[in-house]
Design an enzyme around this catalytic site. Structure first.
Site, mmCIF file in Angstrom:
data_model
loop_
_atom_site.group_PDB
_atom_site.id
_atom_site.type_symbol
_atom_site.label_atom_id
_atom_site.label_comp_id
_atom_site.label_asym_id
_atom_site.label_seq_id
_atom_site.Cartn_x
_atom_site.Cartn_y
_atom_site.Cartn_z
ATOM 1 N N ASP A 1 0.693 -1.220 0.002
ATOM 2 C CA ASP A 1 -0.078 0.019 -0.186
ATOM 3 C C ASP A 1 0.862 1.205 0.022
ATOM 4 O O ASP A 1 2.095 1.146 -0.634
ATOM 5 C CB ASP A 1 -0.894 -0.097 1.269
ATOM 6 C CG ASP A 1 -2.249 0.565 0.904
ATOM 7 O OD1 ASP A 1 -2.037 1.923 0.471
ATOM 8 O OD2 ASP A 1 -3.396 0.329 1.422
ATOM 9 N N HIS B 1 1.488 2.127 -3.458
ATOM 10 C CA HIS B 1 0.461 2.760 -4.015
ATOM 11 C C HIS B 1 0.886 4.254 -4.106
ATOM 12 O O HIS B 1 0.532 5.093 -5.178
ATOM 13 C CB HIS B 1 -0.667 2.606 -3.189
ATOM 14 C CG HIS B 1 -1.635 1.376 -3.414
ATOM 15 N ND1 HIS B 1 -1.285 0.546 -4.637
ATOM 16 C CD2 HIS B 1 -2.464 0.724 -2.518
ATOM 17 C CE1 HIS B 1 -1.755 -0.468 -4.234
ATOM 18 N NE2 HIS B 1 -2.495 -0.369 -3.206
#
Length: 518
Positions: A294, A328
């Site tokens: 993430d 991300h």
């Protein structure tokens, strides 16, 4: 060649070359300690030494061919040396060592070091006390247990006779909720250090932590490392991997130093952010390598309830000489930022194959204390970052994230739930092989982004770029090689900003009040 001492503990030290290079040193170099070579061919600006003696002075020398630099430093004093193996440890990777390790930690007098030798020690949650150093020897692994029923629960709220003084202990995505304790916890403690060449492996990939990750089962998922109401906490040198959710999560803490860590979570592991300081003050993240599933580094300050109740910002944050890979976002602010984020400086960082580079994400409903201001993003290199710069005030998180209230592009009344973005400065940045867009800035019509200044910025697109969604907001079509998209911004300044390989118009502006370019 200039060297600075970042931090010295009782038995280790962290150093940094002083130059303008991003993460990697200009040339490999050797390190000498008291005249003896101890490291060869070091390739990063930040490096560390371990297995030092407490309360001792050393002479350090760094050599790169004919170039060299030197530095004298001293390790800290140590009151007691506590060998955890004497408390019954079994390093077979199977035996539960939680009680043995906790006994060693709880028995350590103030100023002492708990030493864990080589071996693999299965354990559940551990809690560190004030004035304690935990030293993990090379070859040591703390291996997280896989049964959630063996982890203690941190209640979201600890009641007090005075309701105004109730304490919020367990946290989950910006709210006070019952959560499992982390593998390593520092609660209401100060002057705590974790260092060494060992590994902390939460082992979450071998449990059920990634199944239905957004569903509470008994309690919300733990973090690998968690602090709450702590002061002067240092995490240095160790390898950290396979976290349950957010990996390093300091909260409501002051004086947090995250130095020369190597963090690795599987790319498809859900919500395994690398480093997420939440409502912390005076944070230094230096020399970290982060490869996660993430966001790599995300600065947070809670959702609306905590923002309005405590309104504690995340502030005075320095991020330097880090490599942020595959996540991300490289450096992310939000989306839980209801207490505000201010005074953040990011320099000499390398972002490699992240979805976004600088990523600011918020939304209506974060609150009047949700102010982001004083962000400086300087001397950064991005390689194959799909969209280097994203500022998004329509981020579609939470159950109501795609509602008309959050996603409407019509001006709504300003109220106590409206967030605000102030000044953001980006300079001396090179981004190569972008794909979706170079810059995407989306402010609220009723609360535009204050000022975006870009200076000496170069963005080039991958000739083979594929289309994708640049910002996570509703009604956004996939794009590729889009230069600059901006809506609802008070002021944009572009000074020596070069964008190459884009398609269509260079500037796509809507409701930009002031624009300057040279």
């Amino acid at each position: 060649m200039q060297i600075s001492l970042v931090c010295a503990t009782t038995r280790s030290a962290c150093f940094e070359l002083k130059n303008s290079a991003c993460y990697h040193a200009p040339n490999p170099f050797d390190v000498f300690l008291d005249g003896k070579k101890v490291l060869s061919g070091v390739r990063t600006n930040v490096f560390s030494l371990f297995q030092l003696e407490p309360d001792r002075s050393y002479s350090l020398e760094v050599k790169d061919g004919d170039d060299c630099g030197s530095l004298d430093f001293a390790t800290r004093k140590e009151s007691f040396f506590v060998d955890a193996s004497r408390f019954g440890l079994v390093g077979d990777g199977v035996t539960d060592n939680t009680a043995f390790l906790q006994a060693a930690l709880s028995s350590c007098p103030p100023g002492g070091t708990v030493y864990v030798p080589a071996g693999t020690y299965r354990t559940q949650s551990l809690f560190l006390s004030s004035s304690t150093t935990l030293y993990l020897e090379k070859g040591c692994t703390l291996l997280g247990g896989t049964d959630r029923r063996e982890y203690p629960i941190l209640p979201g709220v600890l009641p007090c006779s005075n309701e105004k003084d109730e304490f919020y202990l367990g946290l989950w995505e910006g709210n006070p909720l019952d959560s499992f304790a982390g593998l390593i916890n520092v609660l209401h403690a100060k002057d705590v250090t974790i260092t060494g060449e060992g590994c902390i492996n939460a082992n979450a990939d071998n449990g059920d932590w990634y199944e239905d990750p957004k569903q509470r089962r008994i309690a919300w998922r733990p973090r690998l490392f968690f602090t709450n109401n702590a002061e002067n906490v240092t995490l240095h040198g160790v390898e950290i991997c396979n976290s349950y959710s957010w990996t390093i999560h300091p909260s409501y803490s002051t004086g947090v130093n995250i130095l020369h860590l190597h963090i690795h979570n599987h790319a498809n592991s859900p919500n395994t952010d690398g480093i997420d300081p939440e409502s912390c003050r005076d944070v230094n993240i230096i020399g970290a390598y982060v490869h996660v599933g993430d966001d790599c580094i995300a600065l947070k300050s809670g959702k609306l309830f905590l923002g309005m109740t405590r309104h504690v910002p995340c502030e005075n944050v320095t991020i330097r000489n880090c490599c942020l890979s595959r996540g991300h976002g490289g450096l992310v602010i939000g989306s839980e930022m209801s207490g505000g984020v201010r005074n953040v400086t990011v320099t000499q960082c390398l972002m490699d194959h992240t979805d976004r580079g600088l990523r600011v994400k918020t939304r209506r409903g974060r609150g009047k204390y949700a102010v982001i201001d004083g962000l400086v993003f300087r001397n950064v290199e991005m390689r194959h970052v799909l969209t280097p710069f994203v500022i998004n005030m329509f981020y579609f998180c939470d159950p109501d994230g795609k509602s008309e209230f959050v996603q409407s592009h019509e001006a709504l009344p300003l109220d106590d739930t409206t967030p605000r973005l102030g000044s953001l400065t980006m300079e001396n940045i090179t981004a190569t092989d972008a794909e979706y867009a170079g810059c995407w800035f989306s402010g609220l019509p009723e609360q535009p982004i204050g000022r975006v200044e870009m200076r000496n910025v170069s963005i080039t697109f991958d000739p083979r770029a594929c289309a994708g969604v640049a910002a996570m907001m509703c009604h956004v079509a996939p794009c590729k090689k889009l230069a600059i998209q901006a809506e609802n911004v008070n002021s944009i300044e572009l000074h020596n900003v070069r964008i190459e390989g884009y398609e269509g118009e260079r500037l796509h502006f809507t409701n930009v009040n002031s624009f300057e370019e040279d």
